[in-house]
Design a protein around this motif. Sequence first.
Motif, PDB file in Angstrom:
ATOM      1  N   ARG A  94       0.834  -1.195   0.000  1.00 48.42           N
ATOM      2  CA  ARG A  94       0.000   0.000   0.000  1.00 48.42           C
ATOM      3  C   ARG A  94       0.874   1.252   0.000  1.00 48.42           C
ATOM      4  NH1 ARG A  94      -5.136  -1.686   0.568  1.00 48.42           N
ATOM      5  NH2 ARG A  94      -5.533  -3.627   1.713  1.00 48.42           N
ATOM      6  N   PRO A  95       0.368   2.372  -0.593  1.00 44.86           N
ATOM      7  CA  PRO A  95       1.196   3.580  -0.757  1.00 44.86           C
ATOM      8  C   PRO A  95       1.786   4.110   0.547  1.00 44.86           C
ATOM      9  CG  PRO A  95      -0.801   3.754  -2.077  1.00 44.86           C
ATOM     10  CD  PRO A  95      -0.948   2.515  -1.257  1.00 44.86           C
ATOM     11  N   GLY A  96       1.034   4.063   1.643  1.00 43.81           N
ATOM     12  CA  GLY A  96       1.561   4.568   2.903  1.00 43.81           C
ATOM     13  C   GLY A  96       2.774   3.796   3.371  1.00 43.81           C
ATOM     14  N   PHE A  97       2.761   2.480   3.201  1.00 43.00           N
ATOM     15  CA  PHE A  97       3.908   1.648   3.575  1.00 43.00           C
ATOM     16  C   PHE A  97       5.102   1.963   2.678  1.00 43.00           C
ATOM     17  CE2 PHE A  97       6.424  -2.249   3.246  1.00 43.00           C
ATOM     18  CZ  PHE A  97       6.628  -2.582   4.577  1.00 43.00           C
ATOM     19  N   VAL A  98       4.850   2.098   1.379  1.00 42.51           N
ATOM     20  CA  VAL A  98       5.930   2.432   0.445  1.00 42.51           C
ATOM     21  C   VAL A  98       6.575   3.754   0.852  1.00 42.51           C
ATOM     22  CG1 VAL A  98       6.500   3.011  -1.941  1.00 42.51           C
ATOM     23  CG2 VAL A  98       4.885   1.152  -1.456  1.00 42.51           C
ATOM     24  N   ARG A  99       5.761   4.744   1.128  1.00 45.03           N
ATOM     25  CA  ARG A  99       6.271   6.075   1.482  1.00 45.03           C
ATOM     26  C   ARG A  99       7.108   6.006   2.759  1.00 45.03           C
ATOM     27  NH1 ARG A  99       1.777   8.076   1.150  1.00 45.03           N
ATOM     28  NH2 ARG A  99       1.848   8.610  -1.060  1.00 45.03           N
ATOM     29  N   THR A 100       6.652   5.267   3.737  1.00 48.26           N
ATOM     30  CA  THR A 100       7.403   5.126   4.990  1.00 48.26           C
ATOM     31  C   THR A 100       8.756   4.473   4.751  1.00 48.26           C
ATOM     32  OG1 THR A 100       5.434   5.019   6.382  1.00 48.26           O
ATOM     33  CG2 THR A 100       7.411   3.970   7.244  1.00 48.26           C
ATOM     34  N   CYS A 101       8.779   3.400   3.977  1.00 46.20           N
ATOM     35  CA  CYS A 101      10.032   2.669   3.752  1.00 46.20           C
ATOM     36  C   CYS A 101      11.054   3.479   2.963  1.00 46.20           C
ATOM     37  CB  CYS A 101       9.751   1.357   3.033  1.00 46.20           C
ATOM     38  SG  CYS A 101       8.833   0.166   4.022  1.00 46.20           S
ATOM     39  N   LEU A 102      10.585   4.362   2.096  1.00 47.94           N
ATOM     40  CA  LEU A 102      11.511   5.151   1.284  1.00 47.94           C
ATOM     41  C   LEU A 102      12.200   6.246   2.083  1.00 47.94           C
ATOM     42  CD1 LEU A 102       9.565   5.464  -2.100  1.00 47.94           C
ATOM     43  CD2 LEU A 102      11.387   3.855  -1.474  1.00 47.94           C
ATOM     44  N   ARG A 236       1.330  -2.861   8.229  1.00 44.73           N
ATOM     45  CA  ARG A 236       0.353  -3.274   7.212  1.00 44.73           C
ATOM     46  C   ARG A 236       0.798  -2.933   5.794  1.00 44.73           C
ATOM     47  NH1 ARG A 236      -4.618  -5.609   8.677  1.00 44.73           N
ATOM     48  NH2 ARG A 236      -4.654  -5.904   6.421  1.00 44.73           N
ATOM     49  N   ALA A 237       1.815  -3.648   5.359  1.00 43.95           N
ATOM     50  CA  ALA A 237       2.256  -3.501   3.970  1.00 43.95           C
ATOM     51  C   ALA A 237       1.171  -3.955   3.005  1.00 43.95           C
ATOM     52  CB  ALA A 237       3.523  -4.323   3.734  1.00 43.95           C
ATOM     53  N   ASP A 238       0.577  -5.121   3.283  1.00 43.21           N
ATOM     54  CA  ASP A 238      -0.464  -5.697   2.434  1.00 43.21           C
ATOM     55  C   ASP A 238      -0.011  -5.793   0.978  1.00 43.21           C
ATOM     56  OD1 ASP A 238      -1.777  -5.647   4.804  1.00 43.21           O
ATOM     57  OD2 ASP A 238      -3.387  -4.297   4.177  1.00 43.21           O
ATOM     58  N   GLY A 239       1.224  -6.165   0.808  1.00 40.97           N
ATOM     59  CA  GLY A 239       1.845  -6.363  -0.488  1.00 40.97           C
ATOM     60  C   GLY A 239       3.242  -6.887  -0.256  1.00 40.97           C
ATOM     61  N   PRO A 240       3.951  -7.332  -1.289  1.00 40.21           N
ATOM     62  CA  PRO A 240       5.260  -7.963  -1.104  1.00 40.21           C
ATOM     63  C   PRO A 240       6.303  -6.964  -0.618  1.00 40.21           C
ATOM     64  CG  PRO A 240       4.858  -7.522  -3.435  1.00 40.21           C
ATOM     65  CD  PRO A 240       3.578  -7.194  -2.714  1.00 40.21           C
ATOM     66  N   PHE A 241       7.134  -7.408   0.327  1.00 38.43           N
ATOM     67  CA  PHE A 241       8.229  -6.554   0.769  1.00 38.43           C
ATOM     68  C   PHE A 241       9.427  -7.386   1.179  1.00 38.43           C
ATOM     69  CE2 PHE A 241       5.596  -7.185   4.535  1.00 38.43           C
ATOM     70  CZ  PHE A 241       6.478  -7.286   5.607  1.00 38.43           C
ATOM     71  N   ASN A 242      10.557  -6.708   1.304  1.00 36.32           N
ATOM     72  CA  ASN A 242      11.846  -7.343   1.577  1.00 36.32           C
ATOM     73  C   ASN A 242      12.471  -6.680   2.798  1.00 36.32           C
ATOM     74  OD1 ASN A 242      15.070  -6.656   0.379  1.00 36.32           O
ATOM     75  ND2 ASN A 242      14.518  -8.642   1.180  1.00 36.32           N
ATOM     76  N   VAL A 243      12.686  -7.459   3.851  1.00 38.98           N
ATOM     77  CA  VAL A 243      13.276  -6.943   5.079  1.00 38.98           C
ATOM     78  C   VAL A 243      14.767  -7.246   5.095  1.00 38.98           C
ATOM     79  CG1 VAL A 243      13.280  -7.103   7.605  1.00 38.98           C
ATOM     80  CG2 VAL A 243      11.118  -7.245   6.342  1.00 38.98           C
ATOM     81  N   GLN A 244      15.562  -6.232   5.427  1.00 43.47           N
ATOM     82  CA  GLN A 244      17.002  -6.418   5.599  1.00 43.47           C
ATOM     83  C   GLN A 244      17.328  -6.188   7.070  1.00 43.47           C
ATOM     84  OE1 GLN A 244      18.345  -3.615   2.504  1.00 43.47           O
ATOM     85  NE2 GLN A 244      19.000  -5.392   1.348  1.00 43.47           N
ATOM     86  N   LEU A 245      18.031  -7.142   7.663  1.00 45.15           N
ATOM     87  CA  LEU A 245      18.330  -7.053   9.091  1.00 45.15           C
ATOM     88  C   LEU A 245      19.634  -7.763   9.414  1.00 45.15           C
ATOM     89  CD1 LEU A 245      17.658 -10.083  10.449  1.00 45.15           C
ATOM     90  CD2 LEU A 245      15.321  -9.344  10.035  1.00 45.15           C
ATOM     91  N   CYS A 246      20.163  -7.469  10.603  1.00 43.16           N
ATOM     92  CA  CYS A 246      21.321  -8.176  11.143  1.00 43.16           C
ATOM     93  C   CYS A 246      20.974  -8.687  12.531  1.00 43.16           C
ATOM     94  CB  CYS A 246      22.537  -7.253  11.223  1.00 43.16           C
ATOM     95  SG  CYS A 246      23.288  -6.855   9.633  1.00 43.16           S
ATOM     96  N   LEU A 247      21.684  -9.724  12.964  1.00 40.24           N
ATOM     97  CA  LEU A 247      21.522 -10.244  14.309  1.00 40.24           C
ATOM     98  C   LEU A 247      22.534  -9.576  15.232  1.00 40.24           C
ATOM     99  CD1 LEU A 247      21.099 -14.070  13.616  1.00 40.24           C
ATOM    100  CD2 LEU A 247      19.349 -12.276  13.611  1.00 40.24           C
ATOM    101  N   ASP A 248      22.060  -9.121  16.398  1.00 41.30           N
ATOM    102  CA  ASP A 248      22.965  -8.494  17.356  1.00 41.30           C
ATOM    103  C   ASP A 248      23.715  -9.582  18.127  1.00 41.30           C
ATOM    104  OD1 ASP A 248      21.309  -9.474  19.353  1.00 41.30           O
ATOM    105  OD2 ASP A 248      20.438  -7.518  19.860  1.00 41.30           O
ATOM    106  N   PRO A 249      24.630  -9.227  19.037  1.00 40.13           N
ATOM    107  CA  PRO A 249      25.413 -10.252  19.746  1.00 40.13           C
ATOM    108  C   PRO A 249      24.582 -11.273  20.504  1.00 40.13           C
ATOM    109  CG  PRO A 249      26.453  -8.107  19.984  1.00 40.13           C
ATOM    110  CD  PRO A 249      25.141  -7.863  19.303  1.00 40.13           C
ATOM    111  N   GLU A 250      23.342 -10.907  20.864  1.00 40.64           N
ATOM    112  CA  GLU A 250      22.455 -11.862  21.549  1.00 40.64           C
ATOM    113  C   GLU A 250      21.595 -12.654  20.569  1.00 40.64           C
ATOM    114  OE1 GLU A 250      22.704  -8.535  22.778  1.00 40.64           O
ATOM    115  OE2 GLU A 250      24.260  -9.439  24.035  1.00 40.64           O
TER     116      GLU A 250
END
Length: 346
Positions: A94-102, A236-250
């Motif tokens: 949804r457009p609101g999710f896209v705008r937030t991620c950008l 609420r993306a309600d559409g395909p998305f890609n999460v990028q993350l790292c694991l912390d020391p714990e």
Amino acid sequence: MVTTAGSASTPGTILHLRSRGFRVVATDVDPTAPGLYLADRGCLVPPGDSEAFLPRMRQLIAEEEPVAVIPLVDEELLAVGTLDGPATSVLLPRPGFVRTCLDKYVLMCELEAAGVGVPRTWTASRWPAQTADSAPEGLVVKPRSGRGSRGVAFVDSARDLARVVAEGGYGSDDLIVQERITGPEYTVSVVVWRDGEVQAVVPKEVVLKQGVTKYAVTRRNQAVIETCRAVQRALRADGPFNVQLCLDPEGRPRVFEINPRFSSTAALTVASGVDEITGLLRQATAGGPRIRDDWQEGVAMVRRWTDEFLSETQFASHGISPASPPAAPPARDGVPADHRAPVRAR
């Protein structure tokens, strides 16, 4: 219609969709983009952040009548999203999710407020100088908007950070400073459509990244999966998305970026057993079945150059040529002329 035909992963997406029986129109700004010549039709478009882009896309949609558009580059997402309608679906959140991620700073603030783990983040104009001494792995400086690791720098002192900000060509409000998390990195395909139910989550551990992920392997990490589901519940993306993350020391996931579109590693998602692009395309256009969250762990991706072969007739059929990059054509009635160069026979 698939955009960004010159991206490393797009030619494979085009060939995959054609193998599933779809007619594919590909677009790009560059006549050397290989995906243009592997689609059923290749078309040149202006840059996605230009005023001429949306009129050109509307013209192509009127001509080609695609059932769906799959945009794959950040600069185009908000504009292409406005083309969604009864005749043509746009496979985006949804457009609101896209705008937030950008806006990476806004995204970090919203995720933190929702209880999703993120690195400590500030704008470069407001970061506390003593933070450099309390971040054992250093800091990351990057533009609030952008892609492909462009403008990203790693620093470990207040002096270095001040130098990067001064020399980077960005205003201090246009840069963010993040605590650097150096544990294993993941890029995750999250498959969801308009009903908001997560259909599949496929985490992929990044082995080597150079702008885009070059080597990766699917990993069934439950903490990563739960974090990605939490993102959908909160934003609420309600559409395909890609999460990028790292694991912390714990071993706790810390999300540092979200791409509000299909990942450049979607091919690995497919290879593991979840065909997210074809599956959501059929759901959006033909009421297709839900995707099963059934995939294989331990599938490794080795990204490489490859050669494709087609007849000269097919190669020339698009009316464009990588050998003759055309000059920008004049606009006519607000829509740029079709800037195609002839293929020269040898």
